[in-house]
Write a protein that holds these residues in place. Structure first.
Motif, PDB file in Angstrom:
ATOM      1  N   THR A   7       5.376   3.895 -10.703  1.00  0.00           N
ATOM      2  CA  THR A   7       5.029   4.534 -11.980  1.00  0.00           C
ATOM      3  C   THR A   7       6.234   4.643 -12.911  1.00  0.00           C
ATOM      4  OG1 THR A   7       5.394   6.711 -10.995  1.00  0.00           O
ATOM      5  CG2 THR A   7       3.132   5.863 -10.986  1.00  0.00           C
ATOM      6  N   LEU A   8       7.393   4.191 -12.463  1.00  0.00           N
ATOM      7  CA  LEU A   8       8.578   4.223 -13.326  1.00  0.00           C
ATOM      8  C   LEU A   8       8.565   3.036 -14.289  1.00  0.00           C
ATOM      9  CD1 LEU A   8      11.353   5.063 -10.698  1.00  0.00           C
ATOM     10  CD2 LEU A   8      10.199   6.630 -12.265  1.00  0.00           C
ATOM     11  N   ASP A   9       9.257   3.175 -15.432  1.00  0.00           N
ATOM     12  CA  ASP A   9       9.399   2.062 -16.380  1.00  0.00           C
ATOM     13  C   ASP A   9      10.379   1.024 -15.848  1.00  0.00           C
ATOM     14  OD1 ASP A   9       7.707   3.314 -18.135  1.00  0.00           O
ATOM     15  OD2 ASP A   9       9.343   4.300 -19.224  1.00  0.00           O
ATOM     16  N   LYS A  10      11.318   1.497 -15.023  1.00  0.00           N
ATOM     17  CA  LYS A  10      12.416   0.637 -14.565  1.00  0.00           C
ATOM     18  C   LYS A  10      12.893   1.168 -13.228  1.00  0.00           C
ATOM     19  CE  LYS A  10      17.210  -0.341 -15.998  1.00  0.00           C
ATOM     20  NZ  LYS A  10      17.952   0.429 -15.001  1.00  0.00           N
ATOM     21  N   ILE A  11      13.253   0.280 -12.325  1.00  0.00           N
ATOM     22  CA  ILE A  11      13.837   0.699 -11.049  1.00  0.00           C
ATOM     23  C   ILE A  11      15.171  -0.006 -10.845  1.00  0.00           C
ATOM     24  CG2 ILE A  11      11.620   1.181  -9.926  1.00  0.00           C
ATOM     25  CD1 ILE A  11      12.043  -1.544  -8.414  1.00  0.00           C
ATOM     26  N   GLU A  12      15.948   0.544  -9.937  1.00  0.00           N
ATOM     27  CA  GLU A  12      17.204  -0.095  -9.530  1.00  0.00           C
ATOM     28  C   GLU A  12      17.031  -0.637  -8.118  1.00  0.00           C
ATOM     29  OE1 GLU A  12      19.276   0.137 -12.863  1.00  0.00           O
ATOM     30  OE2 GLU A  12      20.225  -0.668 -11.050  1.00  0.00           O
ATOM     31  N   VAL A  13      17.346  -1.898  -7.951  1.00  0.00           N
ATOM     32  CA  VAL A  13      17.355  -2.495  -6.614  1.00  0.00           C
ATOM     33  C   VAL A  13      18.802  -2.797  -6.253  1.00  0.00           C
ATOM     34  CG1 VAL A  13      16.605  -4.442  -5.206  1.00  0.00           C
ATOM     35  CG2 VAL A  13      15.062  -3.471  -6.909  1.00  0.00           C
ATOM     36  N   GLY A  14      19.164  -2.424  -5.044  1.00  0.00           N
ATOM     37  CA  GLY A  14      20.529  -2.644  -4.588  1.00  0.00           C
ATOM     38  C   GLY A  14      20.531  -3.096  -3.150  1.00  0.00           C
ATOM     39  N   THR A  15      21.699  -3.022  -2.535  1.00  0.00           N
ATOM     40  CA  THR A  15      21.835  -3.435  -1.147  1.00  0.00           C
ATOM     41  C   THR A  15      22.789  -2.501  -0.426  1.00  0.00           C
ATOM     42  OG1 THR A  15      22.393  -5.240   0.348  1.00  0.00           O
ATOM     43  CG2 THR A  15      23.715  -5.061  -1.656  1.00  0.00           C
TER      44      THR A  15
END
Ligand code: SF4
Length: 57
Positions: free
Chosen positions: A29-37
């Protein structure tokens, strides 16, 4: 509660344990997410993380 009006169709997600998850449509439901490692040299899908994950209350 029906979260479909907030579901971001560009971010599919099946992590139903997350506070931002919409279980009706399996979207975030977010406009934007952060993907990391968490790896120094990621080589597999398991090496990546959604860093926008938040546990439910
Ligand atoms: S924040 Fe990440 S884990 Fe949570 S619903 Fe959105 S994409 Fe899924």
């Amino acid at each position: 509660m029906d979260c479909r009006d907030k579901a971001n169709k560009s971010i599919g997600c099946t992590v139903s344990q997350c506070r931002h998850h919409c279980n009706v449509s399996n979207n975030c439901t977010l406009d934007k997410i952060e993907v990391g490692t968490h790896e120094s040299n990621p080589t597999k899908v398991e090496c990546t993380d959604c860093e926008s994950f938040m546990p439910k209350d």
